[in-house]
Structures are given as structure tokens and as C-alpha cells.
Design a protein around this motif. Structure first.
Motif, PDB file in Angstrom:
ATOM      1  N   GLN A 157      43.871  43.404  40.126  1.00 15.44           N
ATOM      2  CA  GLN A 157      43.238  42.534  39.142  1.00 15.44           C
ATOM      3  C   GLN A 157      42.223  43.310  38.312  1.00 15.44           C
ATOM      4  O   GLN A 157      42.102  43.105  37.097  1.00 15.44           O
ATOM      5  CB  GLN A 157      42.555  41.347  39.823  1.00 15.44           C
ATOM      6  CG  GLN A 157      43.513  40.395  40.512  1.00 15.44           C
ATOM      7  CD  GLN A 157      43.649  40.693  41.995  1.00 15.44           C
ATOM      8  OE1 GLN A 157      43.775  41.841  42.382  1.00 15.44           O
ATOM      9  NE2 GLN A 157      43.624  39.660  42.814  1.00 15.44           N
ATOM     10  N   ALA A 169      43.045  34.805  35.707  1.00  8.65           N
ATOM     11  CA  ALA A 169      42.724  33.720  36.636  1.00  8.65           C
ATOM     12  C   ALA A 169      43.819  33.643  37.679  1.00  8.65           C
ATOM     13  O   ALA A 169      45.006  33.775  37.366  1.00  8.65           O
ATOM     14  CB  ALA A 169      42.595  32.384  35.899  1.00  8.65           C
ATOM     15  N   GLN A 170      43.443  33.420  38.915  1.00 14.23           N
ATOM     16  CA  GLN A 170      44.370  33.339  40.035  1.00 14.23           C
ATOM     17  C   GLN A 170      44.426  31.899  40.530  1.00 14.23           C
ATOM     18  O   GLN A 170      43.411  31.212  40.593  1.00 14.23           O
ATOM     19  CB  GLN A 170      43.927  34.264  41.163  1.00 14.23           C
ATOM     20  CG  GLN A 170      44.756  34.210  42.426  1.00 14.23           C
ATOM     21  CD  GLN A 170      46.226  34.498  42.192  1.00 14.23           C
ATOM     22  OE1 GLN A 170      47.055  33.614  42.332  1.00 14.23           O
ATOM     23  NE2 GLN A 170      46.549  35.737  41.831  1.00 14.23           N
ATOM     24  N   HIS A 171      45.626  31.417  40.871  1.00 12.42           N
ATOM     25  CA  HIS A 171      45.722  30.044  41.375  1.00 12.42           C
ATOM     26  C   HIS A 171      46.811  29.872  42.416  1.00 12.42           C
ATOM     27  O   HIS A 171      47.466  28.855  42.494  1.00 12.42           O
ATOM     28  CB  HIS A 171      45.935  29.047  40.217  1.00 12.42           C
ATOM     29  CG  HIS A 171      47.145  29.285  39.375  1.00 12.42           C
ATOM     30  ND1 HIS A 171      48.186  28.397  39.321  1.00 12.42           N
ATOM     31  CD2 HIS A 171      47.454  30.275  38.533  1.00 12.42           C
ATOM     32  CE1 HIS A 171      49.096  28.838  38.480  1.00 12.42           C
ATOM     33  NE2 HIS A 171      48.676  29.979  37.991  1.00 12.42           N
ATOM     34  N   GLU A 178      48.628  36.845  38.140  1.00 10.82           N
ATOM     35  CA  GLU A 178      47.485  36.199  37.504  1.00 10.82           C
ATOM     36  C   GLU A 178      47.877  35.551  36.171  1.00 10.82           C
ATOM     37  O   GLU A 178      48.815  35.988  35.500  1.00 10.82           O
ATOM     38  CB  GLU A 178      46.361  37.211  37.246  1.00 10.82           C
ATOM     39  CG  GLU A 178      45.517  37.545  38.451  1.00 10.82           C
ATOM     40  CD  GLU A 178      46.202  38.453  39.424  1.00 10.82           C
ATOM     41  OE1 GLU A 178      45.819  38.469  40.612  1.00 10.82           O
ATOM     42  OE2 GLU A 178      47.152  39.154  39.020  1.00 10.82           O
ATOM     43  N   GLN A 745      38.644  28.981  38.488  1.00 10.01           N
ATOM     44  CA  GLN A 745      39.538  30.035  37.992  1.00 10.01           C
ATOM     45  C   GLN A 745      40.606  29.395  37.105  1.00 10.01           C
ATOM     46  O   GLN A 745      40.321  29.016  35.976  1.00 10.01           O
ATOM     47  CB  GLN A 745      40.172  30.780  39.165  1.00 10.01           C
ATOM     48  CG  GLN A 745      39.239  31.705  39.896  1.00 10.01           C
ATOM     49  CD  GLN A 745      39.978  32.875  40.520  1.00 10.01           C
ATOM     50  OE1 GLN A 745      40.587  33.698  39.839  1.00 10.01           O
ATOM     51  NE2 GLN A 745      39.911  32.981  41.825  1.00 10.01           N
ATOM     52  N   GLY A 771      36.882  29.185  42.059  1.00  4.41           N
ATOM     53  CA  GLY A 771      36.685  30.624  42.049  1.00  4.41           C
ATOM     54  C   GLY A 771      35.985  31.108  43.300  1.00  4.41           C
ATOM     55  O   GLY A 771      35.438  30.334  44.098  1.00  4.41           O
TER      56      GLY A 771
END
Length: 784
Positions: A157, A169-171, A178, A745, A771
Motif C-alpha cells: 500500500q 482505501a481498503q475494505h 485497494e 476507509q 480505518g
């Protein structure tokens, strides 16, 4: 004005005048013959690393008192022709390297060869040059080189964050690619930003989860040596997905030393890294022995993360790389890597679920989300110096890719009994070949640099979308076999028109074949129906760029180009996207890279981009969604300043304004597109002893849907890194979210139904992935 913007995509659908201008220029340059001066002299040579002996591409070469310079090519060689007889002082410049000035005397008609050996030195912004003679389109080269030398990189990242102005952004618990934001684009997982590593494409076409899916987690961050950043669709080398820009990463050719690293952090986080130099440095090159290097690297990661539901995330990466100088004119690079990862995920959660106390901020509605993925790569690159100062670079590569993801975005909206969990599957083989032929030709007193490139990419994949409950399959939504092929070619010409003005003109042609054979679930008959077809489409993309070196410290540029992003093959075969299979992107910008004082580097650009149609594959439903034409414009500014020999400051400011062209005012926002982002920090950088960095990230509130009634919340974060380095070891600590703020995030406006809500009802609101809270990690490295 809005009518003008709306007309732009159609007006430029056939850029005849532009194509004619570029075509005439390219035709002229192709058939021109050298016009030589009176017995000119030629200076040629190659640039090498003094430690490893390996050739170094992209090193700037200048003669004192001469306005024009050059740079070493892919084979590490350079050539300065049409020089009057006399004595010259030659300087080689590359950030983080130093070469003593070399004096050479040239007689009329002579050719002299030099070997310039560069040694690594402490970073000094005084040595940064703003011009890029070999690759003028890389206008942020000076900025990105500085960042790579200064910014701490602890993960894949962090590598993506090296691109100025890029946010991620990570989810999905760290295992999924990402979400990328750049230049007013929510690029999803890579739809409008092209990523490559060592010539291997990272973006996946017609992916099970999203078009252009770019999972960069198979890269070991400590192995990356170089990053080239290209913003906008101005560079012919890049085709699909390179609308907002492109990032080219390159791993190290050799290791300065072997290394073992151990990391331990909060939330059961552990990481181990091993990097081994296999051959040692061939410093003396005895007799006919040619320089060569080989190393292996491996890392293992594990974390349960900060969610209520343990993530059980684990990942393994392995890499082996060999580089050898076979002859004075030929080098070979072989690379192999393997990556595997699996995890559980908490997914996106609704704001009302937290407000009503149904779950905590770090809880989950569906605790069975998660997935697994793997990728194995093999690559061979052969670079050959040919007569007449030409270089041929050929690469063949192969990737085996597997992906399985369980997600639940709408919870119990579609199926009130079992829930809406889905599984997305991608089992893929990827074959590719690229070749570039580079040559410099004298046109009078000017040197024309030409690049001809050809390539092909072939994707074979078994794709699937299933309805599941607790990871058990209930029914199949779509399944089938994908074959997608891209054939491409480009011609790129760079010609100094005067001592200060350089013209870069290029044209690229792409031909795509979309082939899908499978079945799609039909909601009317409640059964799988055949979905089969084959479609071929082409796109021609011209580029035209001007660069003016006002002084050695100030470069001005005007750039323009046409690019595109491809649509998912299933949408093409279904015919749901009309004629916009390869929607065109028209971009242009004006800016400058300059040094107002020797230790200050500034890059600024005002830009605009018009996209014919924003097409995104909605993997959750197996459908393609069209936003229609959009327009964006903005301002990018990057500042890098060396306050003392060891203290550096940096600042990025990015303003973006984007709207849907065909939508009515008030309902024409581009969901999740950032309007302002900023990154900056202070870094203490020394060869040994204490090093430290304090950095911030900021992104503002932005509309999460078309009418702006739902807002994605911005955030301000502080991160810190400190380390103590000696010759054989390093101790360090990293703190993320130093102020322990609550931030989101990934964020989406999503219509969902919770299990506690009446059947037939739903709520459209913000859903988010929380986050990272305050996070501390300690590291220990040993060098040998």
C-alpha cells in the motif's frame, strides 16, 4: 460552457486534424535522412553501478556549456553526436548517485567511448535536474525519485502512495486490492490507473470483481527500486486503463547486502522478511567475466487486525531474480515470483447499524465474508544493442492467477431468508509479449529519438458469480469462459526543435477481441440462459506534447493526448453498453517543473480530462453500469525542500472538480470523486544513526451519490516512523494514526436491509469500512 463540455466527446470522436498533424510529423521523421555537419565528432558510452557493475538506464548525461543532453537507454548506453571538435566536461546525473566529472577531447570525425561509473551517495536536492531528455512525459520524475528515497515504505500500500496525489482505501481485511483515488477519479480497483511491475501488467481485464482490478500485494516492498509516474493519457507506451495515469514499478537488479527483518505489532501482527544475495557483487570483472547478479526474497505476513471478528489474514510472497550481462551489447533478466493469501473480512457496515447498537464500529453484519487469492509470475527480458545506436528490448511473461471472494453488500435485501452473500471466482492464465525498438538519428544539428513498440496480451479465465450463504453455494448467477486479447503498436518521436524547445508526438493503436462463452441467470425465467459471443473493437490514440527549458532550473510543458479504458467482456457480449466498448478519454494540461532555489523542487500542473463514458463492471450483480460522459479539471502541486543536509520537507496539494455531463444540475456529482487531497511531512534522513519521519494525509468530504444527499466523510491522519541504523543492523518503530482518530476507509452509498428490519423495506445510506486505530509496530533488521 456546460454545452461545450457536453459536446467535447462527440466532437473529438474523430480527431481527424490532430491525427493528420501527428501522422505528418511521424512520416517526416521516419523518412528523414541525417544531415551531417562538417566532420562532427561522436561521444558514446555506457553507465554502470560502481558496486554491482550493472548497467544503469535513465541516467542523465550532459556536457558543461552545452544546452542539450541525453540519457542512458534501456541497455545503459548513451550517444551524443554532431559535436564540434574540442574539449568537453561530461557529467552523469542520477538521484542518489554521483559520478566525477570526466574531461574528454574530441577531434574532428572521431568517435570516443566512455565508461561512466556511478557511486551511491546521500540524497541532495541540489543535484536534481528538472528536464527528462530520454522520457520527457515523466514530468513528475524528480518528485517521485525524491519520494522513493525519503518516504518510509512498509507495505505494498505504501508503494502505491508514492504516486503524488494518489489515495487508497481498503475494505476487505487487507486481502483485496485497494480502492484507488487519483485526479478526481474513484478508480475503483484500477479502472482508470494502469499499474505494472517489471513490465508485468497488474490490472486484470474483465475481472470477477471489477474491471481493471489491480492487486499489488504480490510485490515485496523492500525489493522495489524505482517508480516512474505518468499522469494523464499522454504517453503512448500505456493503453488500457491509463486515463488518470500510470505507475511503472521496477524491482532491484541486485542487492547491496542481504537482509533478515522481523516485525511485530498490535492486533497479533507479525511479519518476517528474508532477502539473500546469491552471487555476491562482481566488483572486479576479471578477464572476460561479465557482471551478473541474482537474489531471492521471501516474506510472510499474519494479522488478526483491529476488527471484532478476527481476520486470520496471512500472506506469503516469494521472488527470485537474475540479471546478467551476456555480452557488451546484450543483457538478460529472468524473474519468477509466487504469492498466496487468505483472510476473513468484516466487510462494509451501515451507519445505522452502529448508531442503533446492533454492532460496534469494528463489527460486522455478515461475519462469513473473506477470500483467498494467489498469483504466480514468470518473465524473461532480453535487451540487445544493435548497430546504428539502436536498442531492442523484448519481454515475454506469464501469470497464473486465482481469486475467490465472499462479500455481502446489501445484507438481506434480495434474499430475506438466506441473505445476499456472493462468491466471485476468477481462475486465469495470462500470456504476454512486448518489444520496443529505440534509435536516435541525427537530423541536422538535432537528435531525433524514435521508439517503436508492439505487444500482445492474452487472458484466458474461468469466471463465476454465485449466491452463497455462510460460504455454501445456493445458486449460480453467471459462469463462463473468458478469452480477451489485446494487440497493440505505437510509434513515439521526440525531437528538439530548438536548444530549449522539445516536441514529443506519438500515436498508439489497440485492437481488442472480447470472447465470452457461458451462462447468465435470467430473473424472468429464474434459470441460467446462454451468454455467448465475440466482438472486436479498435482504438487509435494520438499524443502531442511540448517541453520548453526556460533555464536549466525551469522546464515548462504543454501536454495533450487521447486514451481509453476498456469495458468488461460480459457487458460487451450482452450489448448493454452500446458502442462504448472502449470509451475515449481526452486529456490536456499545462505546467512546470522548476527549482526556485537549489534545494527546492516544485512541480505544478493545471489539467482537464473528458471521458466519453464511465463504464464499470458491477461484480455484485454481474452487470455493467454506465455513468455517461464526464468532465474533470484540477490543479496538482508538489513541493520538495531540503532544509538541511539531513532534513527534508514535502507537500502535495491536489484540487479536483468533476461532474457528469449529461445529468441535470444538482444530480450530476461523480460519486466518491475527491475534490481536495493533501499529503505532506518532515523526514530526517541519514546514511546511519537516527532517522525519522512524521507524515500527514488529508482528504475532504465528498458526495457519495449523484445528488450529494449522502456524504463520504473526509479525514486527517498523522503517521510516524523512527529507526536507528548501523552497518549491520537496524531498529525501528512505526505508528499509524498517531492521534487515534476515528476515520472511514472505503465508503459507499448503498441500499441495504438489515435482518432486524421489515421485509420489503430498505435504507439508502453511507456504508463504510473503519480505518486503522492507533497502531504500533516494531521492526528489527540484520544486514550481512
Amino acid at each position: 460552457m456546460s454545452q461545450l463540455y457536453a459536446a467535447l466527446p462527440a466532437r473529438h470522436a474523430r480527431p481527424a486534424l490532430w491525427s493528420v498533424v501527428v501522422g505528418l510529423f511521424l512520416l517526416l521523421s521516419t523518412f528523414s535522412h541525417p544531415v551531417l555537419g562538417q566532420n562532427p565528432a561522436v561521444l558514446r558510452g555506457f553507465v554502470t553501478d560502481s558496486l554491482s557493475g550493472q548497467r544503469l538506464p535513465g541516467v542523465g548525461i550532459r556536457l558543461d556549456g552545452q544546452p542539450q543532453g541525453t540519457a542512458s537507454d534501456a541497455a545503459g548506453t548513451f550517444r551524443l553526436a554532431n559535436l564540434p571538435a574540442g574539449t568537453y566536461t561530461v557529467r552523469a546525473t542520477a538521484l542518489g548517485y554521483r559520478s566525477p566529472a570526466t574531461t574528454v577531447t574530441l577531434t574532428a570525425g572521431s568517435t570516443q567511448t566512455l565508461n561512466l561509473r556511478l557511486s551511491a551517495v546521500a540524497l541532495s536536492l541540489r543535484e536534481v535536474t528538472v528536464s527528462q531528455p530520454r522520457d520527457p512525459n515523466q514530468s513528475v520524475a524528480a518528485i517521485s525519485h525524491i519520494d522513493q528515497a525519503l518516504r518510509p515504505v512498509n507495505s505494498a500500500q505504501d508503494l502505491l502512495r508514492l504516486v503524488p496525489g494518489l489515495f487508497i482505501a481498503q475494505h476487505a481485511g487487507g486481502g483485496k486490492a485497494e480502492q484507488i483515488f487519483l485526479r478526481g477519479f474513484d478508480c475503483d480497483h484500477g479502472t482508470d490507473f494502469a499499474v505494472s511491475i517489471d513490465g508485468l501488467p497488474v490490472n486484470m481485464v474483465s475481472h470477477a470483481h471489477g474491471q481493471g482490478y489491480a492487486d499489488f500485494h504480490f510485490v515485496i516492498p523492500e525489493t522495489v527500486e524505482q517508480l516512474r509516474v505518468y499522469k494523464g493519457p499522454y504517453t503512448a507506451r500505456f493503453g488500457d486503463f491509463a486515463t488518470a495515469g500510470a505507475g511503472e514499478f521496477t524491482t532491484k537488479t541486485s542487492l547491496d547486502r542481504s537482509q533478515i527483518k522481523v516485525e511485530v505489532g498490535r492486533f497479533d501482527t507479525r511479519r518476517a522478511l528474508v532477502m539473500l544475495d546469491l552471487l555476491g557483487h562482481n566488483k572486479h570483472h576479471l578477464l572476460s567475466k561479465k557482471p551478473e547478479s541474482a537474489y531471492v526474497a521471501a516474506e510472510y505476513n499474519f494479522t488478526n487486525s483491529y476488527f471484532d471478528q478476527k481476520q486470520h489474514f496471512q500472506r506469503f510472497n516469494g521472488l527470485a531474480k537474475y540479471t546478467g550481462q551476456l555480452t557488451d551489447q546484450t543483457s538478460l533478466t529472468l524473474l519468477g515470483s509466487h504469492f498466496t493469501s487468505n483472510w476473513d473480512a468484516s466487510g462494509q457496515i451501515p451507519e445505522r447499524g452502529v448508531a442503533e447498537g446492533l454492532i460496534s464500529r469494528y463489527g460486522s453484519i455478515d461475519p462469513t465474508e473473506g477470500g483467498s487469492t494467489s498469483r504466480t509470475n514468470a518473465s524473461a527480458v532480453l535487451t540487445t544493442g544493435l548497430p546504428h545506436d539502436a536498442v531492442l528490448r523484448q519481454q515475454a511473461y506469464y501469470s497464473k492467477y486465482d481469486f475467490s471472494l465472499y462479500s455481502n453488500f446489501t445484507f438481506f435485501l434480495q434474499d430475506p431468508v438466506n441473505g445476499d452473500e456472493i462468491q466471485q471466482l476468477d481462475n486465469r492464465h495470462l500470456f504476454g509479449y512486448t518489444a520496443t525498438y529505440e534509435q536516435s538519428t541525427q537530423l541536422g544539428s538535432r537528435s531525433l529519438h524514435s521508439t517503436l513498440g508492439v505487444g500482445t496480451r492474452n487472458d484466458f479465465s474461468n469466471l463465476g458469480l454465485r449466491h452463497t450463504v455462510r460460504r455454501e453455494v445456493l445458486d449460480t448467477v453467471t459462469t463462463g469462459k473468458l478469452y480477451e486479447r489485446n494487440l497493440n503498436a505505437y510509434l513515439d518521436e521526440t525531437l528538439p526543435l530548438t536548444e530549449q524547445l522539445t516536441l514529443n508526438a506519438a500515436v498508439r493503436a489497440d485492437v481488442f477481441t472480447f470472447d465470452f462463452r457461458g451462462q447468465l441467470y435470467d430473473t424472468t425465467s429464474l434459470s441460467l440462459q446462454p451468454l455467448r459471443g465475440r466482438v472486436t473493437k479498435a482504438r487509435v490514440s494520438p499524443k502531442l506534447n511540448l517541453y520548453y527549458e526556460l533555464t536549466p532550473q525551469v522546464q515548462l510543458f504543454v501536454r495533450s493526448g487521447i486514451g481509453f479504458h476498456s469495458n468488461d467482456a460480459r457487458g460487451v457480449i450482452r450489448g448493454t453498453v452500446g458502442q462504448n466498448v472502449l470509451p475515449r478519454a481526452i486529456g490536456y494540461e499545462v505546467g512546470s517543473t522548476f527549482k526556485p532555489v537549489p534545494s527546492l523542487v516544485v512541480n505544478a500542473a493545471v489539467w482537464a480530462l473528458h471521458l466519453q463514458d464511465e463504464l464499470v463492471y458491477i461484480g455484485d450483480a454481474g452487470e455493467v453500469e454506465s455513468t455517461g460522459p464526464t468532465r474533470r479539471f484540477g490543479l496538482d502541486a508538489s513541493v520538495r525542500y531540503q532544509l538541511t543536509p539531513s532534513l527534508f520537507a514535502d507537500l502535495d496539494l491536489n484540487f479536483n472538480h468533476g461532474r457528469q455531463v449529461a445529468a441535470p444540475k444538482g444530480a450530476n456529482y461523480i460519486p466518491l470523486a475527491p475534490s481536495f487531497t493533501s499529503i505532506g511531512g518532515l523526514t530526517l534522513k541519514r546514511p546511519s544513526g537516527l532517522n525519522a519521519s512524521l507524515r500527514y494525509r488529508y482528504i475532504d468530504d465528498r458526495p457519495a451519490n449523484d445528488d450529494g444527499s449522502i456524504t463520504a466523510r473526509g479525514y486527517f491522519l498523522l503517521d510516524a516512523v523512527v529507526s536507528y541504523t548501523k552497518a549491520w543492523f537496524q531498529l525501528g518503530a512505526t505508528v499509524e494514526n498517531l492521534l487515534n482518530v476515528e476515520w472511514n476507509q472505503a465508503q459507499f452509498a448503498t441500499e441495504t436491509r438489515l435482518p432486524t428490519e421489515p421485509v420489503g423495506t430498505s435504507v439508502d445510506e453511507l456504508h463504510f469500512t473503519p480505518g486503522t486505530p492507533f497502531y504500533l509496530k516494531a521492526t528489527f533488521s540484520v544486514f550481512f
